[in-house]
Write an enzyme that holds these catalytic residues in place. Structure first.
Site, PDB file in Angstrom:
ATOM      1  N   LYS A   1     -14.691  -4.287   8.331  1.00 49.44           N
ATOM      2  CA  LYS A   1     -14.608  -5.264   7.377  1.00 49.44           C
ATOM      3  C   LYS A   1     -14.069  -6.405   6.753  1.00 49.44           C
ATOM      4  O   LYS A   1     -14.161  -7.737   6.011  1.00 49.44           O
ATOM      5  CB  LYS A   1     -15.060  -4.084   5.557  1.00 49.44           C
ATOM      6  CG  LYS A   1     -13.382  -3.440   5.737  1.00 49.44           C
ATOM      7  CD  LYS A   1     -12.435  -4.005   4.984  1.00 49.44           C
ATOM      8  CE  LYS A   1     -10.857  -3.433   4.884  1.00 49.44           C
ATOM      9  NZ  LYS A   1      -9.972  -4.286   4.233  1.00 49.44           N
TER      10      LYS A   1
ATOM     11  N   SER B   1      -7.018  -9.799  -1.456  1.00 52.52           N
ATOM     12  CA  SER B   1      -7.316  -9.434   0.011  1.00 52.52           C
ATOM     13  C   SER B   1      -6.674 -10.493   0.687  1.00 52.52           C
ATOM     14  O   SER B   1      -6.978 -11.949   0.272  1.00 52.52           O
ATOM     15  CB  SER B   1      -9.428  -9.374   0.532  1.00 52.52           C
ATOM     16  OG  SER B   1      -9.197  -9.900   2.079  1.00 52.52           O
ATOM     17  N   ARG B   2      -5.449 -10.271   1.897  1.00 49.78           N
ATOM     18  CA  ARG B   2      -5.521 -11.017   2.772  1.00 49.78           C
ATOM     19  C   ARG B   2      -6.220 -11.881   2.815  1.00 49.78           C
ATOM     20  O   ARG B   2      -6.362 -13.214   3.984  1.00 49.78           O
ATOM     21  CB  ARG B   2      -3.980 -10.353   2.800  1.00 49.78           C
ATOM     22  CG  ARG B   2      -2.981 -10.016   2.204  1.00 49.78           C
ATOM     23  CD  ARG B   2      -1.781  -9.120   3.325  1.00 49.78           C
ATOM     24  NE  ARG B   2      -2.713  -8.107   2.960  1.00 49.78           N
ATOM     25  CZ  ARG B   2      -2.975  -6.615   3.638  1.00 49.78           C
ATOM     26  NH1 ARG B   2      -1.150  -6.323   4.286  1.00 49.78           N
ATOM     27  NH2 ARG B   2      -3.510  -5.536   3.863  1.00 49.78           N
ATOM     28  N   ASN B   3      -7.588 -10.919   4.375  1.00 50.71           N
ATOM     29  CA  ASN B   3      -7.979 -11.596   5.086  1.00 50.71           C
ATOM     30  C   ASN B   3      -9.027 -12.540   4.168  1.00 50.71           C
ATOM     31  O   ASN B   3      -9.349 -13.894   5.237  1.00 50.71           O
ATOM     32  CB  ASN B   3      -9.252 -10.650   5.457  1.00 50.71           C
ATOM     33  CG  ASN B   3      -8.655  -9.628   5.851  1.00 50.71           C
ATOM     34  OD1 ASN B   3      -7.590  -9.509   7.686  1.00 50.71           O
ATOM     35  ND2 ASN B   3      -8.600  -7.960   5.362  1.00 50.71           N
TER      36      ASN B   3
ATOM     37  N   TRP C   1       0.852  -1.135  -0.374  1.00 50.73           N
ATOM     38  CA  TRP C   1      -0.470  -0.354  -0.209  1.00 50.73           C
ATOM     39  C   TRP C   1       1.001   1.456  -0.005  1.00 50.73           C
ATOM     40  O   TRP C   1       0.271   2.660  -0.665  1.00 50.73           O
ATOM     41  CB  TRP C   1      -0.975  -0.313   0.994  1.00 50.73           C
ATOM     42  CG  TRP C   1      -2.179   0.820   1.296  1.00 50.73           C
ATOM     43  CD1 TRP C   1      -3.010   1.718   2.366  1.00 50.73           C
ATOM     44  CD2 TRP C   1      -3.049   1.920   0.150  1.00 50.73           C
ATOM     45  NE1 TRP C   1      -3.330   2.251   1.883  1.00 50.73           N
ATOM     46  CE2 TRP C   1      -3.823   2.298   1.081  1.00 50.73           C
ATOM     47  CE3 TRP C   1      -2.710   1.258  -1.419  1.00 50.73           C
ATOM     48  CZ2 TRP C   1      -4.561   2.580  -0.105  1.00 50.73           C
ATOM     49  CZ3 TRP C   1      -3.963   2.287  -2.254  1.00 50.73           C
ATOM     50  CH2 TRP C   1      -4.466   2.947  -1.355  1.00 50.73           C
TER      51      TRP C   1
ATOM     52  N   GLU D   1      -4.934  -8.548   8.735  1.00 48.12           N
ATOM     53  CA  GLU D   1      -5.646  -7.279  10.028  1.00 48.12           C
ATOM     54  C   GLU D   1      -6.908  -7.764  10.650  1.00 48.12           C
ATOM     55  O   GLU D   1      -7.202  -7.134  11.795  1.00 48.12           O
ATOM     56  CB  GLU D   1      -5.419  -6.052   9.185  1.00 48.12           C
ATOM     57  CG  GLU D   1      -4.352  -5.441   7.853  1.00 48.12           C
ATOM     58  CD  GLU D   1      -3.070  -4.982   9.594  1.00 48.12           C
ATOM     59  OE1 GLU D   1      -3.374  -5.118  10.586  1.00 48.12           O
ATOM     60  OE2 GLU D   1      -2.671  -4.381   8.647  1.00 48.12           O
TER      61      GLU D   1
ATOM     62  N   VAL E   1       0.654  -9.760   6.959  1.00 50.99           N
ATOM     63  CA  VAL E   1      -0.397  -9.652   7.895  1.00 50.99           C
ATOM     64  C   VAL E   1      -1.705  -9.467   7.799  1.00 50.99           C
ATOM     65  O   VAL E   1      -1.766  -8.790   6.505  1.00 50.99           O
ATOM     66  CB  VAL E   1      -0.318  -7.788   8.109  1.00 50.99           C
ATOM     67  CG1 VAL E   1      -0.614  -8.048   9.657  1.00 50.99           C
ATOM     68  CG2 VAL E   1       2.146  -7.497   9.078  1.00 50.99           C
TER      69      VAL E   1
ATOM     70  N   GLY F   1     -11.112   2.852   2.248  1.00 50.64           N
ATOM     71  CA  GLY F   1     -11.949   3.225   0.994  1.00 50.64           C
ATOM     72  C   GLY F   1     -11.814   1.009   0.199  1.00 50.64           C
ATOM     73  O   GLY F   1     -10.868   1.137   0.486  1.00 50.64           O
TER      74      GLY F   1
ATOM     75  N   LYS G   1      -5.565   0.725   8.261  1.00 54.59           N
ATOM     76  CA  LYS G   1      -7.491   0.457   9.165  1.00 54.59           C
ATOM     77  C   LYS G   1      -7.310  -0.752   9.713  1.00 54.59           C
ATOM     78  O   LYS G   1      -6.509  -1.404   9.674  1.00 54.59           O
ATOM     79  CB  LYS G   1      -7.970  -0.536   7.546  1.00 54.59           C
ATOM     80  CG  LYS G   1      -7.783   0.558   6.510  1.00 54.59           C
ATOM     81  CD  LYS G   1      -8.423  -0.432   4.632  1.00 54.59           C
ATOM     82  CE  LYS G   1      -8.405   0.746   4.107  1.00 54.59           C
ATOM     83  NZ  LYS G   1      -9.498   0.083   2.480  1.00 54.59           N
TER      84      LYS G   1
END
Length: 331
Positions: A187, A250-252, A11, A277, A275, A132, A104
């Site tokens: 989110k 998306s890592r999540n 990022w 998050e 990471v 966003g 975030k």
């Protein structure tokens, strides 16, 4: 404008490229000298943003003192190290320099929103949250992206809007910092759950229900903490929720898929190799829900899976068997 970006992950690197293309003098700070040298040498962040060439004109450093000589500081570190990083900045950063936070999440130690952490440590610097639906991989490739700059300081938010806006990066403004930050943090928890649903082999119906009811939980906590409920229908709410729950960037979501497939939380995090998050946010969200007496069954289920070794499949069944309710029962 002279701008320093603190954190050279995907990022931070993508935003540095964006700001440089916008004509600003950008310094990108890395916490390790070898990482800074590698990015400078290759003009590419091969570890976190591979395949994207960085424009000429970015200065690379691992010296925080050199990075703070700027007219704006942008923070793009992992959530776990943000408080420590800001503490180091506080000793060096002159008063009045705007701080823009891209990270975030919520503070794992205090459950504070990150704007609260930054304002506590840097009380004389205006703070803007930029959040966003914005995958670094797509921003780096100059794919059209739209975000929101949230700050109680309207002048600072307008400045960030002017500095970051480009033909491929549109910025709106809002004064609802609470809603914007909670949306960006929570989110990630729902996206982790969306990945678990995928890993369990469930379908589109399940994911749509999860996202919708997850948004209701985000809104419920946000309103209790003073947010504008309309914010959760915007970019930092449903916008970020959609992109994080549905994309393999998306890592999540990727970590959630592995957990749903039967891997332990530790194994999933090791395999994603960066990471995630949502794990940290799940614990903080669970504690905030308890503190404010807000019902958040999806967040509670995520907490039990992540920290109490509960079965993901059994938690889904528990959610489905909850007592009957009216959909309009938001609070």
């Amino acid at each position: 404008m002279k701008i320093s970006v603190i954190g050279s992950g995907g990022w931070g690197t993508a935003i540095s490229a964006l700001l440089c293309r916008n004509g600003h003098a950008v310094t990108l700070w890395s916490w390790k000298q070898e990482e800074s040298d590698a990015i400078a040498s290759h003009k590419e962040n091969k570890e976190f943003l591979p395949g994207i060439s960085l424009p000429e004109g970015i200065t690379y450093t691992a010296d925080l003192e050199k990075a703070v000589f700027a007219e704006m500081v942008v923070i793009a570190t992992p959530s776990a190290v943000l408080p420590k990083t800001v503490q180091s900045l506080a000793a060096l950063l002159p008063a009045g320099i705007p701080i823009v936070n891209l990270t975030k999440g919520l503070s794992a130690d205090t459950n504070e929103r990150f704007s609260e952490v930054i304002r506590r440590l840097c009380p004389h610097n205006p703070v803007v949250i930029l959040t966003g639906p914005s995958h670094a991989e797509e921003v780096g490739r100059q794919i059209p992206t739209t975000v929101v700059a949230a700050s109680e300081n309207t002048e600072a938010a307008a400045l960030v809007q002017d500095v970051f806006m480009s033909p491929c990066f549109r910025v709106y403004t809002t004064q609802d910092v609470i809603g914007a930050e909670l949306g960006g943090a929570l989110k990630n928890v729902i996206a982790l759950c969306a990945g678990i649903m995928d890993g369990l082999g469930f379908g589109d119906n399940t994911k749509a229900a999860l996202m919708t009811r997850g948004l209701a939980e985000m809104s419920r906590l946000g309103m209790t903490m003073g947010a504008n409920p309309a914010t959760f229908a915007g970019l930092s709410g449903i916008g970020d929720l959609i992109v994080t729950c549905t994309s393999m960037h998306s890592r999540n979501r990727r970590a959630g898929i592995l957990i749903g497939q039967g891997k332990s939380v530790r194994e999933a995090l090791d395999e994603v190799h960066t990471v995630v998050e949502g794990v940290y946010a799940a614990e903080s969200a669970y504690k905030l829900a308890t503190k404010h007496h807000v019902e958040m069954p999806i967040v509670a289920a995520a907490y039990r899976v992540l920290f109490e070794n509960a079965s993901p499949r059994e938690e889904v069944l528990t959610l489905m068997r909850r007592e009957k309710k009216k959909e309009s029962e938001i609070i």
